[in-house]
Structure formats: C-alpha cells, structure tokens
Design a protein around this motif. Structure first.
Motif, PDB file in Angstrom:
ATOM      1  N   LEU A  79       0.830  -1.216   0.000  1.00  0.00           N
ATOM      2  CA  LEU A  79       0.000   0.000   0.000  1.00  0.00           C
ATOM      3  C   LEU A  79       0.860   1.261   0.000  1.00  0.00           C
ATOM      4  O   LEU A  79       0.621   2.197  -0.774  1.00  0.00           O
ATOM      5  N   GLN A 117       1.039   4.113  -2.679  1.00  0.00           N
ATOM      6  CA  GLN A 117       0.726   5.505  -2.353  1.00  0.00           C
ATOM      7  C   GLN A 117       1.809   6.433  -2.917  1.00  0.00           C
ATOM      8  O   GLN A 117       1.517   7.460  -3.507  1.00  0.00           O
ATOM      9  N   GLY A 142       1.796   6.449  -6.762  1.00  0.00           N
ATOM     10  CA  GLY A 142       0.618   7.181  -7.231  1.00  0.00           C
ATOM     11  C   GLY A 142       0.879   8.675  -7.388  1.00  0.00           C
ATOM     12  O   GLY A 142       0.189   9.355  -8.147  1.00  0.00           O
ATOM     13  N   THR A 195       1.214   0.939  -9.852  1.00  0.00           N
ATOM     14  CA  THR A 195       0.518   1.462  -8.674  1.00  0.00           C
ATOM     15  C   THR A 195      -0.780   0.692  -8.442  1.00  0.00           C
ATOM     16  O   THR A 195      -1.072   0.267  -7.314  1.00  0.00           O
ATOM     17  N   ILE A 230      -1.813  -1.545  -5.176  1.00  0.00           N
ATOM     18  CA  ILE A 230      -3.018  -1.299  -4.369  1.00  0.00           C
ATOM     19  C   ILE A 230      -3.879  -2.567  -4.359  1.00  0.00           C
ATOM     20  O   ILE A 230      -4.448  -2.947  -3.337  1.00  0.00           O
ATOM     21  N   ARG A 236      -4.957  -4.673  -1.098  1.00  0.00           N
ATOM     22  CA  ARG A 236      -6.361  -4.968  -0.765  1.00  0.00           C
ATOM     23  C   ARG A 236      -6.549  -6.455  -0.471  1.00  0.00           C
ATOM     24  O   ARG A 236      -7.247  -6.823   0.479  1.00  0.00           O
ATOM     25  N   ASP A 257     -10.491  -1.323   4.776  1.00  0.00           N
ATOM     26  CA  ASP A 257     -10.334   0.117   4.988  1.00  0.00           C
ATOM     27  C   ASP A 257     -10.007   0.474   6.434  1.00  0.00           C
ATOM     28  O   ASP A 257      -9.220   1.383   6.681  1.00  0.00           O
ATOM     29  N   ALA A 312      -6.333  -0.122   6.735  1.00  0.00           N
ATOM     30  CA  ALA A 312      -5.475   0.811   5.999  1.00  0.00           C
ATOM     31  C   ALA A 312      -5.589   2.234   6.542  1.00  0.00           C
ATOM     32  O   ALA A 312      -4.613   2.976   6.575  1.00  0.00           O
ATOM     33  N   TYR A 313      -6.802   2.599   6.971  1.00  0.00           N
ATOM     34  CA  TYR A 313      -7.055   4.023   7.261  1.00  0.00           C
ATOM     35  C   TYR A 313      -7.098   4.362   8.746  1.00  0.00           C
ATOM     36  O   TYR A 313      -7.086   5.539   9.102  1.00  0.00           O
ATOM     37  N   GLU A 339      -2.082  12.303   5.200  1.00  0.00           N
ATOM     38  CA  GLU A 339      -2.749  12.648   3.952  1.00  0.00           C
ATOM     39  C   GLU A 339      -3.715  11.534   3.532  1.00  0.00           C
ATOM     40  O   GLU A 339      -4.887  11.782   3.247  1.00  0.00           O
ATOM     41  N   MET A 340      -3.213  10.329   3.526  1.00  0.00           N
ATOM     42  CA  MET A 340      -4.015   9.196   3.039  1.00  0.00           C
ATOM     43  C   MET A 340      -5.262   8.991   3.894  1.00  0.00           C
ATOM     44  O   MET A 340      -6.347   8.708   3.386  1.00  0.00           O
ATOM     45  N   LEU A 378      -9.667  11.765   5.174  1.00  0.00           N
ATOM     46  CA  LEU A 378     -11.141  11.743   5.125  1.00  0.00           C
ATOM     47  C   LEU A 378     -11.731  10.765   6.132  1.00  0.00           C
ATOM     48  O   LEU A 378     -12.737  11.065   6.787  1.00  0.00           O
ATOM     49  N   GLN A 379     -11.114   9.610   6.247  1.00  0.00           N
ATOM     50  CA  GLN A 379     -11.619   8.615   7.204  1.00  0.00           C
ATOM     51  C   GLN A 379     -11.512   9.132   8.636  1.00  0.00           C
ATOM     52  O   GLN A 379     -12.347   8.835   9.484  1.00  0.00           O
ATOM     53  N   TYR A 388     -14.192  12.247   9.079  1.00  0.00           N
ATOM     54  CA  TYR A 388     -15.613  11.869   9.124  1.00  0.00           C
ATOM     55  C   TYR A 388     -15.746  10.432   9.623  1.00  0.00           C
ATOM     56  O   TYR A 388     -16.020   9.527   8.829  1.00  0.00           O
ATOM     57  N   TRP A 392     -18.111   5.578   2.020  1.00  0.00           N
ATOM     58  CA  TRP A 392     -17.685   6.315   0.820  1.00  0.00           C
ATOM     59  C   TRP A 392     -17.960   5.513  -0.419  1.00  0.00           C
ATOM     60  O   TRP A 392     -17.497   5.741  -1.471  1.00  0.00           O
ATOM     61  N   ILE A 449      -5.909  11.394  -5.654  1.00  0.00           N
ATOM     62  CA  ILE A 449      -5.492   9.982  -5.557  1.00  0.00           C
ATOM     63  C   ILE A 449      -4.951   9.675  -4.159  1.00  0.00           C
ATOM     64  O   ILE A 449      -5.331   8.677  -3.547  1.00  0.00           O
ATOM     65  N   SER A 450      -4.100  10.538  -3.641  1.00  0.00           N
ATOM     66  CA  SER A 450      -3.476  10.230  -2.340  1.00  0.00           C
ATOM     67  C   SER A 450      -4.488  10.276  -1.198  1.00  0.00           C
ATOM     68  O   SER A 450      -4.244   9.721  -0.139  1.00  0.00           O
ATOM     69  N   ARG A 451      -5.630  10.957  -1.422  1.00  0.00           N
ATOM     70  CA  ARG A 451      -6.609  11.121  -0.328  1.00  0.00           C
ATOM     71  C   ARG A 451      -7.918  10.388  -0.556  1.00  0.00           C
ATOM     72  O   ARG A 451      -8.881  10.600   0.193  1.00  0.00           O
ATOM     73  N   LEU A 503      -9.913   2.158  -0.174  1.00  0.00           N
ATOM     74  CA  LEU A 503      -8.982   1.526  -1.126  1.00  0.00           C
ATOM     75  C   LEU A 503      -9.673   1.282  -2.464  1.00  0.00           C
ATOM     76  O   LEU A 503      -9.067   1.418  -3.523  1.00  0.00           O
ATOM     77  N   VAL A 544     -23.633   7.655  -3.290  1.00  0.00           N
ATOM     78  CA  VAL A 544     -23.224   7.215  -1.947  1.00  0.00           C
ATOM     79  C   VAL A 544     -23.205   8.422  -0.999  1.00  0.00           C
ATOM     80  O   VAL A 544     -23.713   8.357   0.119  1.00  0.00           O
ATOM     81  N   GLN A 602     -21.694  14.795   4.360  1.00  0.00           N
ATOM     82  CA  GLN A 602     -21.480  14.245   3.019  1.00  0.00           C
ATOM     83  C   GLN A 602     -22.504  14.788   2.024  1.00  0.00           C
ATOM     84  O   GLN A 602     -22.173  15.090   0.878  1.00  0.00           O
TER      85      GLN A 602
END
Lengths: 249, 315
Positions: free
Chosen positions: A20, A24, A27, A46, A50, A54, A75, A78-79, A236-237, A240-241, A244, A249, B56-58, B62, B171, B179
C-alpha cells in the motif's frame, strides 16, 4: 488469541502495508510522469500494488475477525491504524526523488517481492498461496519493466548514469532490512538474500553500475520504527476517514 | 483535377458519409480544423488528469483509490490515441505538446477549476464526463476517419466513468449531513462550468457552420447543451439534490428544460487564462515535461547505443 495466528496476522499486515505505502508513493507520479507511456506504466504498477494490498488487508481482516471477534475491514486496517502500527519496509515510504530513484526502488522492491511470493506460493496457507500466484504474474512485469529502466538509465547518458549512481547511494542502505527477519515472518527471508543479490548484480552489470561497498543498513520498518516520512503519508491518506468517522464512501 | 474539382469530390464523399482518411486530399482548412480540435481534445485529456490526480493520495477507501487511479490512467490512454490520430494530419506529438506548454494551444477550460473536496471526484465524473460524452458520441460519426475511430474506443470508457461519478455522488447523497452538503456544494460549483464546456452560443460561435458542413460536428453547441441539461435535470432527481439554477424548468411546449443565462464573462475570462487554476495546470505540465527531459534523452541515447551494437555485431 494464540501466538501463531498473531504472527500470521502481523505478517499479512506487513505485506499489505509495504504494498500500500509503495502504491501511495508511486501514485504521486500519476499525471506527472516523464512521458505519457511511462506515466501509464508506473500507474499500472501502482494499481497492481493497491490491488495486492487490498487482497492482504481483506485476508488479515477475515483472520482478525475470526480470532478476535472484531469488525475490521480492508479500509479500517489501511485508514485507522497509526504510524507505529504500520509494518511496511522503510524503502516503500521514502520520497520518490527523481525518476532514477523511483525506478531503482521499484527494481529492488519487486525483485525481493518476487522471491517472497515464490515462497508464499509453496506455503500451506491456501489463501496466501492464491494471492501469491496472482501477484507473481504482476510482479514479473514489475521486475522486467524496472530492470529495463535501470539498464536504460545506467547505460544511457552521463547524466542518467550519475543519477542512477546517486539513487543507489541513497537507497542501498534500505535493502538490508529485506533479509533481517521480524519475529512474525512466516518465511526465511535471510535465505533469499543471495538470489536477490545475484539478480541485482546481473542487471547492474548490464547497466554499467555497481553494488556499493558501504554495507551499513537501516532497519526498523517491520517493527513499526519508521522514517519521519510515514507520518505525513498517513496524515494525507487517512484524512477523510479520520475527519468523518464512520462515514461510508 | 483543378482545386475546384478536388473540393467537389471531397464534399461529395462527406455528403455520402465516406470517411476522410489521412492520405486523401482535403482542404487545408479541414486539416487545420481537425488538427486543432483533435490536439485540443488530446491536451484536455492530459491536463484533465491533474484535477483528478489531485485526490489519488486522499481517496477515502482503497476501492475508491483504485477506481480513481484507473480512471486517470484511462485519460492518459485517451491522450495517447488522440495524439496519434492528430499526428496523421502531419504534426508531431512533440510539436503539439510544445504548443500546449507555451500556451499557444488550448485545452478544455473546465480543467482550470479546482477540485476542492472528495465530492468533486463524483461531480467531475458525472457532469464533466457527462458533458464530454455527448460531444464524443457525436464525434464517433465525425467525418475524419482516425478521429472517429479513436472516439469509439474512448466513448466506451467515458460512459463507464460517468456512471462511476454518479455512483460516487449517490453514496454521498445517502450519507451523513456533512457528506450530503459536500455533494450539493460540488454540484453547485461544477454545474455552470459544465454548461460552458459546449462552447459559445451558436449565434456567437465562429467555427460552427463550416464544421457542420464538413460533418466534423453534427450537432451545434446549443443543441448539445440542451441535450445535456435535459439529461442531468432528470438524473439529479435520483440524487435528491438540486441544480443551482432558479430558472430551470420543464417547458411542455418545447419538450425541453428552460434554463438561466450562463455567465459568459466568466467563460471568456477562463478561456483567456484567468481561471482559478490556469497557471497551476500549465506549470504542472511544464514541470513534468522539463523534469522528464533527462529521462527521455537517456532512453534515446540507450536505444541508439543498442542499435549501434547490433549493427557492429552484424557487420
């Protein structure tokens, strides 16, 4: 949880994390490559990385959920894990540098992973063997593509040759970690060193490059002791997780 | 044959739906118009990688990350086929890329808008790719053979992208309040620029008439724009979101949606280089190209060396 399954889970996570984090990093080249065809090629790699990550995270999640009765997913693994939990090889988290450094990292990494996956294919863990078989097809291409670029740049112009030399200087010390076993590793990584070195030397010879004399090696990634770069990659990666919690997603 | 005869024969082919191929005689203006349009289209694919590459990075899962990477990669592939199609008109890819980097060649202005939140990945797929597809479906039947064939392949992938974009928004539209807000905000920001993608009104468009006669285009800017609005005005109902146009209303008589006035001042400003990201987009393309110069030189030097070695061996 028994010790054996704990080892197994950690090992799968280490493979997931390495693929991963390298995915990253690679990417970052997408839309910024040196020429369109190579932008597409590195992006393909890339995507493969990924995809491999997964597969490993999904497998790890299944095992964790069985053993510990949790609700992990690819997820959440990973997150929502932190810097010290990640077990990726240090080389995968290093900044891309120039094209020479990115190519060389891919060459070192994929040549090593090919040997690892060849071992895993023989393991009596069926799921692992299946992931390995699928990944080997991809990794063969990664090794071929990166070897060709090492040769092209090593034996290209004076500038590209010098950039390859600098890349070797910068990355060599991150290759020793490949072969130093962590307590959870399910295969004998030390035994892969000779074969790996043979491959590197053969390609370097064609590229008019040489393996450095300096043999000091950095370690720590497999046990969660990283470079300062990893924290930024995860910030950075995972943003969002983390921002929120619980959202789909 | 006199020039007049050649032109007559050419128009005869067009009128009979026979594709024009690279080696066929064609009026200089036909060659130029196609070259301008195809290369502009290729540049749009390449510059268009930047606003999406930005996420992409954010990417928040996955699966989304893999989908997004694959999409941006498809765009690079589209750029490749389009540059190849344009090269059949006698200009090299290097020259076209130099023209892009110097600012001489244009690309779609839509990519001069920033992608600010994750919802923009959905809105770009749904609205921007959706607008592009209407144009591209028409171009599958364009009169220049290599362009039409490139478009057939591209259209298949683009319609997939549009569905992915819509699904990303779907979604979000069913998600948390944050969201849903993110989703509505992205639609608000991308709606008007998407309408501008079809170009100036027919009454203001300079290239339209000749392009229709030569069947480079088969529908006018206003027709395509109306098709797009009619399509999106229906699809948005599934999202439970709204379009930011108080004048948007079904017109039973016309059997089309009426819509409000587009801000043409903004359109011309972005075309002239004053969009929020014009400078950044060109700077990013130039940087990638400049930093890749030594790589391309090395690849060339190596292939020369190899050729020489093989020749020496053979001799």
């Amino acid at each position: 949880m028994n010790k054996l399954s704990n080892y197994q889970i950690n090992y799968i996570l280490s493979l997931a994390d390495s693929t991963l984090i390298l995915g990253q990093r690679n990417g970052e080249w997408c839309a910024h490559g040196p020429i369109l065809e190579q932008d597409i090629a590195i992006t393909n790699i890339t995507l493969d990385l990924i995809g491999q990550a997964r597969n490993f995270y999904q497998y790890a999640a299944t095992l964790i959920n069985e053993v510990e009765h949790k609700n992990e997913t690819e997820d959440s693994l990973a997150y929502l894990r932190n810097e010290r939990d990640f077990k990726n090889l240090l080389i995968s988290e290093l900044p891309n540098g120039d094209w020479a450094q990115t190519i060389l990292r891919q060459f070192f990494f994929s040549s090593f992973m090919l040997l690892v996956f060849e071992e895993l294919e023989k393991a009596n863990d069926e799921q692992m063997a299946a992931i390995a078989t699928k990944s080997i097809k991809e990794i063969n291409y990664h090794v071929k593509w990166s070897s060709e670029w090492v040769i092209r740049l090593g034996d290209g112009t004076e500038e590209s040759h010098n950039r390859m030399k600098n890349a070797i200087e910068a990355l060599w010390m991150y290759t020793g970690e490949f072969f130093i076993p962590a307590d959870y590793e399910m295969i004998d990584v030390a035994s892969l060193k000779e074969k790996w070195l043979e491959k590197i030397k053969a390609v370097f010879e064609e590229a008019t490059l040489s393996v450095p004399e300096n043999t000091f090696m950095q370690t720590g990634g497999k046990n969660g002791i990283h470079t300062e770069h990893l924290g930024y990659i995860l910030a950075e990666m995972q943003s969002l997780q983390r921002t929120y919690p619980g959202a789909e997603w | 044959m006199t020039l007049h005869d050649l032109e007559k024969a050419f128009q005869h082919k067009i009128d009979n739906e026979i594709k024009i191929e690279p080696k066929d005689w064609m009026p200089e203006a036909y060659r130029k118009t196609n070259l301008r349009q195809i290369s502009q289209h290729a540049h749009s694919e390449i510059v268009g990688m930047l606003p999406e590459g930005n996420w992409i990075s954010r990417a928040p899962s996955l699966k989304r990350k893999a989908i997004l990477i694959a999409k941006v990669q498809d765009e690079a592939g589209h750029g490749l086929y389009l540059y190849s199609a344009a090269e059949t008109l006698g200009t090299s890819r290097e020259q076209m890329i130099d023209d892009l980097h110097s600012g001489k060649a244009k690309y779609s202005s839509i990519f001069n808008y920033p992608t600010l939140t994750w919802a923009d990945m959905g809105a770009v797929g749904w609205l921007v790719d959706g607008a592009a597809i209407l144009n591209q479906v028409m171009l599958c039947r364009t009169s220049y053979g290599p362009y039409a064939r490139a478009m057939v392949r591209i259209c298949k992938e683009e319609s997939f992208h549009q569905r992915q974009g819509f699904e990303t928004l779907l979604v979000l539209s069913k998600g948390t309040k944050e969201q849903r807000d993110m989703c509505q905000d992205a639609i608000n920001r991308w709606w008007w620029p998407s309408l501008m993608m079809f170009g100036p009104k027919d009454s203001e468009s300079t290239n339209s008439d000749q392009s229709m006669k030569w069947k480079i285009k088969r529908k006018t800017n206003d027709e395509l724009r109306q098709n797009f609005i009619d399509m999106i005005a229906e699809q948005i109902k599934l999202l439970g979101m709204t379009l930011p146009d108080p004048d948007l209303k079904w017109n039973e008589e016309r059997k089309h949606y009426d819509f409000g006035e587009i801000n043409w001042e903004e359109f011309w400003n972005v075309v002239k280089g004053n969009g929020p990201c014009n400078k950044q987009r060109l700077a990013a393309r130039n940087k990638a190209h400049d930093e890749g110069a030594w790589v391309r030189a090395a690849a060339l030097a190596y292939s020369e060396k190899r050729k020489n070695r093989l020749n020496n061996k053979a001799a």
